[in-house]
Design an enzyme around this catalytic site. Structure first.
Site, PDB file in Angstrom:
ATOM      1  N   GLY A   1       0.822  -1.203   0.000  1.00 22.06           N
ATOM      2  CA  GLY A   1       0.000   0.000   0.000  1.00 22.06           C
ATOM      3  C   GLY A   1       0.854   1.249   0.000  1.00 22.06           C
ATOM      4  O   GLY A   1       1.963   1.259   0.542  1.00 22.06           O
TER       5      GLY A   1
ATOM      6  N   GLY B   1       1.563   5.325   1.051  1.00 17.96           N
ATOM      7  CA  GLY B   1       1.451   6.007   2.338  1.00 17.96           C
ATOM      8  C   GLY B   1       2.627   5.734   3.261  1.00 17.96           C
ATOM      9  O   GLY B   1       2.690   6.275   4.362  1.00 17.96           O
ATOM     10  N   HIS B   2       3.568   4.873   2.800  1.00 20.25           N
ATOM     11  CA  HIS B   2       4.739   4.549   3.621  1.00 20.25           C
ATOM     12  C   HIS B   2       6.015   5.125   3.019  1.00 20.25           C
ATOM     13  O   HIS B   2       7.112   4.705   3.373  1.00 20.25           O
ATOM     14  CB  HIS B   2       4.886   3.035   3.736  1.00 20.25           C
TER      15      HIS B   2
ATOM     16  N   LYS C   1       6.025  -7.546   2.496  1.00 18.23           N
ATOM     17  CA  LYS C   1       5.752  -7.343   3.926  1.00 18.23           C
ATOM     18  C   LYS C   1       4.585  -8.242   4.325  1.00 18.23           C
ATOM     19  O   LYS C   1       3.635  -8.423   3.563  1.00 18.23           O
ATOM     20  CB  LYS C   1       5.398  -5.871   4.202  1.00 18.23           C
TER      21      LYS C   1
ATOM     22  N   ASP D   1      -1.201  -8.425   0.790  1.00 17.08           N
ATOM     23  CA  ASP D   1       0.059  -8.371   0.043  1.00 17.08           C
ATOM     24  C   ASP D   1       0.551  -9.773  -0.295  1.00 17.08           C
ATOM     25  O   ASP D   1       0.960 -10.058  -1.431  1.00 17.08           O
ATOM     26  CB  ASP D   1       1.159  -7.654   0.859  1.00 17.08           C
TER      27      ASP D   1
ATOM     28  N   HIS E   1      -0.090   0.910   9.676  1.00 17.88           N
ATOM     29  CA  HIS E   1      -1.377   1.403   9.179  1.00 17.88           C
ATOM     30  C   HIS E   1      -2.247   1.818  10.349  1.00 17.88           C
ATOM     31  O   HIS E   1      -3.457   1.930  10.231  1.00 17.88           O
ATOM     32  CB  HIS E   1      -2.106   0.316   8.397  1.00 17.88           C
TER      33      HIS E   1
END
Lengths: 333, 333
Positions: free
Chosen positions: B54, B56-57, B105, B110, B219
């Protein structure tokens, strides 16, 4: 206030100690008085370069100490100028016999304290030249500043002057190239949120939930206006326009485009900003030949960003590309 | 919600486009499907390495695409796994005939989507091996995850596996060194504030003004406990203890100490954390021989940090030190 600190009075000392421990291959630190120097300082025969200013803008300036950039950085208390003593101590620590350049952001306290330190160093027979960075086009005269403020463009001045010193330029030549960068760099920023100085414990200003400050200073000083939040592209257009009109930058110019995070803004947002800024420059026929994106001149955890544009020529491009080895910028080594 | 975005639906596309424009010397980007590859991919005869997850990291994972690290990164929507299609496309784009390693991860989505993509790639006669990073010692089983979560230790897996591929190791050898890093790396984090997913528009969880979450996921998944804010040193002790006891790390070990910012925490605080963490390791006789401090695996604008400890040997140290040239990590080139 929620922060990862112990006693707020010790924030700078503990952060500098941690910085020294983390980067012992690049720097050594002094805690009394507080300054950060290259591990191999002084470098005999090389012009020394010292910068500094209030803490809270990291990685500026300590993160830029090392090969090819600064020889020393002098952090004051958070958002507070360092006093002349540590500036003098840092100046002595980096004097390799070729003189020392002081790179000072244009804030009244910084200018005065660096000037006092330079006078004291000259009394000790160290030749000192000073350049004042004033790249922020947002306002003329501000809280803490007569004239324009020095903001993220300082990073570019430090990199390029550092490369000139590393290639063996003498003090006059290093100061001249620094002045050339200052003459060709312009910046402006925007804040979405304020930040909290640890020893103050509360925000230095407030913004409503739907409000942003256009032209913010890096200590939260007022900018040009407060407006309602807009889409990112509209915000970019608002701050990039005045930057480009100021120098002015013209079609055919080659530039370095630098999108700087204020500390609390996620990287995805910085790249959304970069995308639009690059688009605007392309529309004006200005060619982006070098780029920098990230948190380089911050205001603690403030959300927001600034855009900096530097007009390049072959000399400045070569100096930008030259090797650098610091905690925050590293390439070619 | 105040963010520098246009339409929240376009955050990833616009950020990836901006990333591609800013770093065209290192990467090229595809927007349909969305992935980021090395500018010179595929590299003939080299094992390709693909990671993703995802968005946002950031800089994870796109910021680590380039020489000596990842060949491609596949960003999903914010905090959402990428689907198999872009993972397959990225895998094909980096296949230089020596097979492809997927670094994943440990989140259920994922793992499943990378597995599907690997099956499809194998059907196209690309050999794929997969390693699952699960360095977070905070909790076993969590929102989104069976088993331990993969967090900031992923950066170290990507760097070291990337160096192994760059020196010419075959697929089995690259997977083996990645598994070795996974076996020797442990992490844990803390959050002071939540973050806001752009398309959600509100915080994914809440914390009181005096409350922090120990063992937070990247998250915002729940950790071990919520406690009242404590001094930084006490917080470090709380999260470093479980990390060190887990492997366990022992007196005489050499380690890489990595203090990772969650996105919204100022750098001064990260170095205050580093200072205490280094002190604790020294007290236990563990020698810090390599360091990394900064925002490398973030949760948008979340305030907080994580600590990662990797046990080093000569091989891992040499691979860590090997040249790397990406947007977010660069040395030796």
């Amino acid at each position: 206030m929620k922060k990862l600190v112990n006693d707020p009075k010790n924030v700078v000392d503990e952060a500098v100690a941690g910085f020294g421990a983390a980067h012992a291959d690049i720097v050594r630190v002094s805690l009394d008085p507080v300054f950060i120097v290259r591990a191999d300082a002084p470098v005999a025969g090389k012009v020394g370069i010292v910068s500094g200013g209030g803490s809270g803008h990291e990685p500026l300036h300590g993160g830029f100490v090392g090969f090819g950039m600064l020889d020393a950085a002098v952090p004051g208390a958070v958002f507070t100028s360092p006093t002349p003593d540590p500036i003098l101590a840092a100046t002595k620590a980096v004097d390799g016999g070729a003189g020392v350049l002081h790179i000072v952001k244009n804030y009244t306290g910084d200018v005065l304290n660096f000037e006092t330190a330079a006078d004291l160093a000259e009394a000790d027979e160290i030749e000192v030249r000073t350049v004042i960075v004033n790249d922020d086009v947002a306002v003329k005269d501000s809280l803490y500043t007569a004239g324009r403020r020095g903001v993220a463009g300082t990073v570019l001045v430090e990199k390029i002057a550092g490369a000139a010193a590393a290639r063996g330029d003498d003090l006059t030549a290093v100061a001249t190239v620094a002045e050339k960068v200052i003459g060709q760099v312009r910046s402006m920023g925007v804040a979405l949120t304020p930040c909290v100085v640890p020893h103050a414990g509360e925000p230095s200003f407030t913004l409503a939930d739907d409000e942003i400050e256009i032209g913010i200073g890096i200590h939260g000083e007022p900018g040009r206006e407060r407006i309602k939040l807009e889409p990112a592209d509209a915000i970019v257009d608002r701050i990039l326009g005045p930057i480009l009109d100021d120098l002015p930058y013209a079609s055919g110019d080659k530039v370095l485009l630098f999108v700087n995070g204020m500390g609390g803004t996620p990287q995805v947002e910085l790249y959304i900003v970069f995308r639009r800024a690059a688009e605007v420059l392309a529309e004006r026929g200005i060619e982006v030949t070098r780029t920098l994106v990230g948190n380089f001149t911050t205001s603690l955890e403030m959300q927001g960003m600034s855009i900096t544009v530097l007009k390049l020529d072959d000399e400045l491009t070569a100096l930008w590309d030259a090797p650098v080895h610091t905690a925050a910028l590293r390439w070619g080594k």
